[in-house]
Write a protein that holds these residues in place. Structure first.
Motif, PDB file in Angstrom:
ATOM      1  N   LYS A 114       1.275   3.367 -16.773  1.00  0.00           N
ATOM      2  CA  LYS A 114       2.671   2.904 -16.694  1.00  0.00           C
ATOM      3  C   LYS A 114       3.298   2.589 -18.056  1.00  0.00           C
ATOM      4  N   ALA A 115       2.559   2.753 -19.144  1.00  0.00           N
ATOM      5  CA  ALA A 115       3.119   2.559 -20.482  1.00  0.00           C
ATOM      6  C   ALA A 115       3.760   3.862 -20.945  1.00  0.00           C
ATOM      7  N   ARG A 116       4.885   3.761 -21.654  1.00  0.00           N
ATOM      8  CA  ARG A 116       5.639   4.919 -22.133  1.00  0.00           C
ATOM      9  C   ARG A 116       5.840   4.774 -23.641  1.00  0.00           C
ATOM     10  N   THR A 117       5.199   5.655 -24.415  1.00  0.00           N
ATOM     11  CA  THR A 117       5.220   5.555 -25.871  1.00  0.00           C
ATOM     12  C   THR A 117       5.868   6.791 -26.480  1.00  0.00           C
ATOM     13  N   PRO A 118       6.985   6.656 -27.223  1.00  0.00           N
ATOM     14  CA  PRO A 118       7.605   7.829 -27.869  1.00  0.00           C
ATOM     15  C   PRO A 118       6.645   8.476 -28.864  1.00  0.00           C
ATOM     16  N   CYS A 119       6.502   9.798 -28.783  1.00  0.00           N
ATOM     17  CA  CYS A 119       5.596  10.476 -29.715  1.00  0.00           C
ATOM     18  C   CYS A 119       6.048  11.893 -30.030  1.00  0.00           C
ATOM     19  N   SER A 120       7.137  12.369 -29.400  1.00  0.00           N
ATOM     20  CA  SER A 120       7.572  13.735 -29.638  1.00  0.00           C
ATOM     21  C   SER A 120       9.058  13.848 -29.335  1.00  0.00           C
ATOM     22  N   GLN A 121       9.595  15.072 -29.465  1.00  0.00           N
ATOM     23  CA  GLN A 121      10.987  15.342 -29.130  1.00  0.00           C
ATOM     24  C   GLN A 121      11.095  15.790 -27.675  1.00  0.00           C
ATOM     25  N   LYS A 122      12.279  15.655 -27.103  1.00  0.00           N
ATOM     26  CA  LYS A 122      12.502  16.091 -25.729  1.00  0.00           C
ATOM     27  C   LYS A 122      12.371  17.613 -25.640  1.00  0.00           C
ATOM     28  N   PHE A 123      12.111  18.105 -24.437  1.00  0.00           N
ATOM     29  CA  PHE A 123      12.088  19.546 -24.221  1.00  0.00           C
ATOM     30  C   PHE A 123      12.652  19.846 -22.839  1.00  0.00           C
ATOM     31  N   GLY A 124      13.073  21.101 -22.649  1.00  0.00           N
ATOM     32  CA  GLY A 124      13.656  21.503 -21.372  1.00  0.00           C
ATOM     33  C   GLY A 124      13.085  22.824 -20.899  1.00  0.00           C
ATOM     34  N   SER A 125      13.931  23.600 -20.224  1.00  0.00           N
ATOM     35  CA  SER A 125      13.482  24.868 -19.655  1.00  0.00           C
ATOM     36  C   SER A 125      13.316  25.935 -20.733  1.00  0.00           C
ATOM     37  N   ASP A 126      12.606  26.995 -20.354  1.00  0.00           N
ATOM     38  CA  ASP A 126      12.377  28.163 -21.221  1.00  0.00           C
ATOM     39  C   ASP A 126      11.576  27.825 -22.472  1.00  0.00           C
ATOM     40  N   ILE A 127      10.844  26.737 -22.454  1.00  0.00           N
ATOM     41  CA  ILE A 127       9.945  26.372 -23.550  1.00  0.00           C
ATOM     42  C   ILE A 127       8.539  26.248 -22.984  1.00  0.00           C
ATOM     43  N   VAL A 128       7.596  26.917 -23.614  1.00  0.00           N
ATOM     44  CA  VAL A 128       6.199  26.822 -23.179  1.00  0.00           C
ATOM     45  C   VAL A 128       5.578  25.593 -23.844  1.00  0.00           C
ATOM     46  N   VAL A 129       5.175  24.635 -23.024  1.00  0.00           N
ATOM     47  CA  VAL A 129       4.547  23.424 -23.545  1.00  0.00           C
ATOM     48  C   VAL A 129       3.052  23.470 -23.240  1.00  0.00           C
ATOM     49  N   SER A 130       2.272  22.905 -24.135  1.00  0.00           N
ATOM     50  CA  SER A 130       0.815  22.937 -23.995  1.00  0.00           C
ATOM     51  C   SER A 130       0.241  21.557 -24.265  1.00  0.00           C
TER      52      SER A 130
END
Length: 200
Positions: free
Chosen positions: A153-169
């Motif tokens: 339940k903890a939420r820690t910022p560590c990256s930029q937002k992303f949306g559709s048409d992007i392959v995330v790994s």
């Protein structure tokens, strides 16, 4: 002349101060690619068993495509699924992609505020038999579309937002040695998007 000279000095001071501001450093890759793995491969195909999906998940015509139900208030619930292959050691990465963003209409009679963000993807790892919602318990950890690391339940910022048409790994490193041993990493379109995050 004195007043003009003072303004010039102030302007020069502002430029120096601006130049001295630290720019955010891009994540640096500290490890080279792993050597070719010659150990036996998993024979059974990776699938999503019904008991490891929430009731609002449907599989598309292609087994690797998952769809959330969005009718009758289901659009306000998170949908979760866990793959059938587990990991105990080594370094493993898997990819995901948002191929369509669904925005179902809200109930006009509802007086409640629409939860934000309206669409979300969470991607990560969890232990067998644990909650199917990544990051809600101590037994899972992952990243979401808001660029947050989620765990217990903890939420820690560590990256930029992303949306559709992007392959995330997501890369899980369970090795006992190395600069990134015992960490979880996030990538976008093949490029590191976060520093390695220590596993809990």
């Amino acid at each position: 002349k004195t007043e003009a000279a003072g303004k010039d000095e102030a302007a020069a001071g502002e430029k120096v101060a601006a130049a001295e501001k630290e720019e955010p450093t891009a994540p640096v890759e500290k490890e080279a690619d792993a050597k070719p793995d010659k150990s036996p491969r998993v024979k059974d195909p990776l699938v999503f068993h019904t008991q490891d999906t929430t009731i609002n998940v449907m599989q598309g015509s292609c087994a690797s495509v998952l769809l959330p139900l969005t009718d009758g208030g289901m659009q306000y619930l998170l949908a979760g699924a866990r793959a059938s292959v587990g990991l105990k050691s080594g370094r493993y990465m898997f990819e995901a992609k948002i191929v369509e963003v669904m925005n179902p209409a809200d109930d006009p009679a509802s007086r409640q505020r629409t939860p934000m963000p309206r669409s979300q993807l969470r991607i990560g790892f969890s232990t067998a038999g644990s909650s199917l919602v990544i990051g809600d318990t101590e037994d899972s950890i992952g990243f979401d579309t808001e660029g947050l690391l989620l765990h217990n339940k903890a939420r820690t910022p560590c990256s930029q937002k992303f949306g559709s048409d992007i392959v995330v790994s997501v890369l899980l490193n369970l090795e006992s040695s190395g600069p990134n041993a015992g960490t979880l990493s996030f990538f976008k379109d093949g490029q590191r998007a976060s520093q390695p995050q220590p596993l809990p």
